[in-house]
Write an enzyme that holds these catalytic residues in place. Structure first.
Site, PDB file in Angstrom:
ATOM      1  N   HIS A  54      59.151  41.456  45.722  1.00 55.69           N
ATOM      2  CA  HIS A  54      57.673  41.485  46.009  1.00 55.69           C
ATOM      3  C   HIS A  54      57.429  41.718  47.626  1.00 55.69           C
ATOM      4  O   HIS A  54      56.365  41.433  48.087  1.00 55.69           O
ATOM      5  CB  HIS A  54      57.016  40.520  45.360  1.00 55.69           C
ATOM      6  CG  HIS A  54      57.320  40.139  43.994  1.00 55.69           C
ATOM      7  ND1 HIS A  54      57.149  41.219  43.138  1.00 55.69           N
ATOM      8  CD2 HIS A  54      57.896  39.137  43.294  1.00 55.69           C
ATOM      9  CE1 HIS A  54      57.449  40.801  41.900  1.00 55.69           C
ATOM     10  NE2 HIS A  54      57.723  39.652  41.903  1.00 55.69           N
ATOM     11  N   HIS A 216      56.117  43.325  37.844  1.00 53.42           N
ATOM     12  CA  HIS A 216      57.313  43.504  37.405  1.00 53.42           C
ATOM     13  C   HIS A 216      57.664  44.319  36.544  1.00 53.42           C
ATOM     14  O   HIS A 216      58.531  44.868  35.976  1.00 53.42           O
ATOM     15  CB  HIS A 216      57.848  42.027  36.724  1.00 53.42           C
ATOM     16  CG  HIS A 216      57.556  40.911  37.433  1.00 53.42           C
ATOM     17  ND1 HIS A 216      56.390  40.199  37.478  1.00 53.42           N
ATOM     18  CD2 HIS A 216      58.309  40.036  38.400  1.00 53.42           C
ATOM     19  CE1 HIS A 216      56.393  38.974  38.098  1.00 53.42           C
ATOM     20  NE2 HIS A 216      57.413  39.127  38.712  1.00 53.42           N
TER      21      HIS A 216
END
Lengths: 332, 332
Positions: A54, A216
């Site tokens: 991320h 995700h």
């Protein structure tokens, strides 16, 4: 992929952070990134972390005015309590530590265990859960809402308060207030590819998009045929504002994050920002500050998310306060 | 793609820049981005520009300490002389204007025409051509070498000198010295997709990469089976250092840009940076400053480039000088 091996992707990245940012104290073995002067100011420590993939979240937000430390897990996998415990001990200056935890099951359990262990060691620890994503109530990895773009607002504003010397209870209360005031909605235009799998994590055909996607690649609200940037902005803005309205009457201006998921060109992201700003304006919402870029990403996913945070004068002041990190930098 | 229409992608992005950056003066119709106080300081004006699709280059580099103005063309297409002429007139404070031109045939011709027209209007104009890419001697779009990552070094250092009040001849001489001291080498792991075409601009099968690629997906030196991050770093570092060595004996430390082409995750890019730093160290080259991120991109291309610039104390000082733009910001 631009990697040596799926097994070394996180440690390689941390070696690169150490090489690029001598102002950070990067513990490659433990996978913890610390600001060098974390204990010098007698401040509350701010520790976050989560699965890798991320970036720049969280390690890119370590530095004066934001996080004291970030713990990196494997890709899309929570770091372990040992890392969090080490980080807490390394940054505690006697004023206590706040854990900023995105609401994913693994992160929640591990930060909770770390908090208990730290308290046994005599540290004062508070936790704030970030759960700003309005798209789904529960998800593959979550009981309750997911934590996404709102994390950036929580870490920036709580970090500014800690930098000013606010006590732990106030830093924690501010962090919770920012989370309560924040809402996010994400859209995927392509799936992402994890190094371990080497192929897209889910199947999203060309010409379709996933509304309400997580960071995700976990499923969102619905799949649709490709929409224009304007249509996507209208859906995202409606989702966040409708949800925010349920929490109370609209009040004052907002902080706005128009976030790229990783592979969306900045050219497209700025065009999307124009549509988000227009959609907010059409609903009478004033944008006090806007940030456009890839900040809370999902590896090489194409897509975007919109986060708004209702901001009063205090939150605006703390947002504007100086920050000096790898990924966010102003005022100093 | 996250767009409304291929026809509006550049104007949409400029509307978004205007909404996100009130400190900039964005002329959406003319496709010129100016710093608001361009004429206030009595400084030399610094004007650049080029085809869109390389963001944040160039508009993201407009502001105190860097560019006075940037002209945006259509995607991968030079802006026109009218834009450059307008920008020059808008930023000229009587001290003259420097055009920073990447060495692509369209840009070179159009900036040359604009310079001639501006001189007819009584402006003093100097031009510097950036041609730092060692991969190929000529290319689809170029007579001579291409201008890529070195542009960032030229614009930052010349911008710092202009900000300090250096006269036009000195700003131009510095810009040329930075270009002469810079070398780049790029690698593509995927092709990019232009909005107009809607499909990849060239064919790069999974499991292959293109060494020495340009920033428009134009062909490079050779195609190979996928390599590790370490192997790619060694090829890129060897290419830039060998070429630099031909220009004179190695001298002093370097500025290093490890640049993402757009769709390479920051996680991978930092890992690549670790290998680039190691490869430079193994050859005895000291990195004085490093910058890691997506700065000179090629839409949604996956890949990376390495740029080194030999830096003496003067160039280091100007590199470190304050800069406040959308994409680069430090010291103020």
């Amino acid at each position: 992929m631009l990697i040596n091996s799926p097994d070394t992707v996180v440690s390689d990245a941390l070696r690169g952070m150490a090489a690029a940012h001598p102002e950070l104290d990067v513990d490659v073995e433990r996978q913890v990134v610390l600001r060098r002067d974390a204990r010098a100011g007698g401040r509350v420590g701010l520790v976050s972390g989560g699965g890798s993939g991320h970036e720049p979240l969280h390690a890119g937000f370590v530095g004066p005015g934001m996080l004291s430390a970030a713990c990196a897990g494997a890709v899309f996998t929570s770091p372990v309590p040992d890392q969090m415990l080490h980080a807490a001990g390394a940054v505690d200056a006697g004023q206590g530590v706040l854990f900023v935890v995105k609401n994913y099951t693994g992160d929640v359990l591990n930060f909770q265990m770390a908090a208990e262990l730290a308290e046994e060691d005599g540290l004062r620890v508070e936790r704030v859960l970030v759960d700003d994503d309005v798209a789904v109530t529960d998800s593959l990895y979550t009981a309750g809402r997911r934590g996404t773009g709102g994390t950036l607002f929580v870490e920036k504003i709580a970090g500014a308060a800690a930098e000013e010397g606010a006590p732990l209870e106030r830093v924690a209360a501010l962090a919770r207030r920012v989370n309560d005031s924040s809402r996010s909605f994400g859209v995927a235009l392509s799936a992402c590819t994890t190094p371990a799998k080497g192929s897209p994590t889910f199947d999203l055909p060309d010409g379709e998009l996933e509304l309400g996607v997580g960071i995700h690649g976990e499923p969102g609200r619905e799949r649709r045929a490709m929409m224009s940037s304007r249509e996507i902005a209208e859906v995202a803005v409606a989702a966040v504002l409708d949800d925010l309205a349920e929490a109370g009457p609209p009040a004052g201006p907002v902080l706005l994050l128009v976030n790229g998921m990783g592979a969306t060109p900045l050219l497209e992201l700025y065009g999307f920002h124009a549509e988000v700003a227009a959609a907010l304006s059409a609903r009478g919402v004033e944008v006090a500050r806007a940030l456009v870029g890839n900040y809370v990403t999902s590896l090489d996913m194409a897509g975007c998310s919109v986060t708004v945070c209702r901001a009063d004068e205090e939150l605006l002041r703390l947002w504007d306060a100086p920050v000096r990190t790898a990924a966010l930098r102003w005022g100093c």
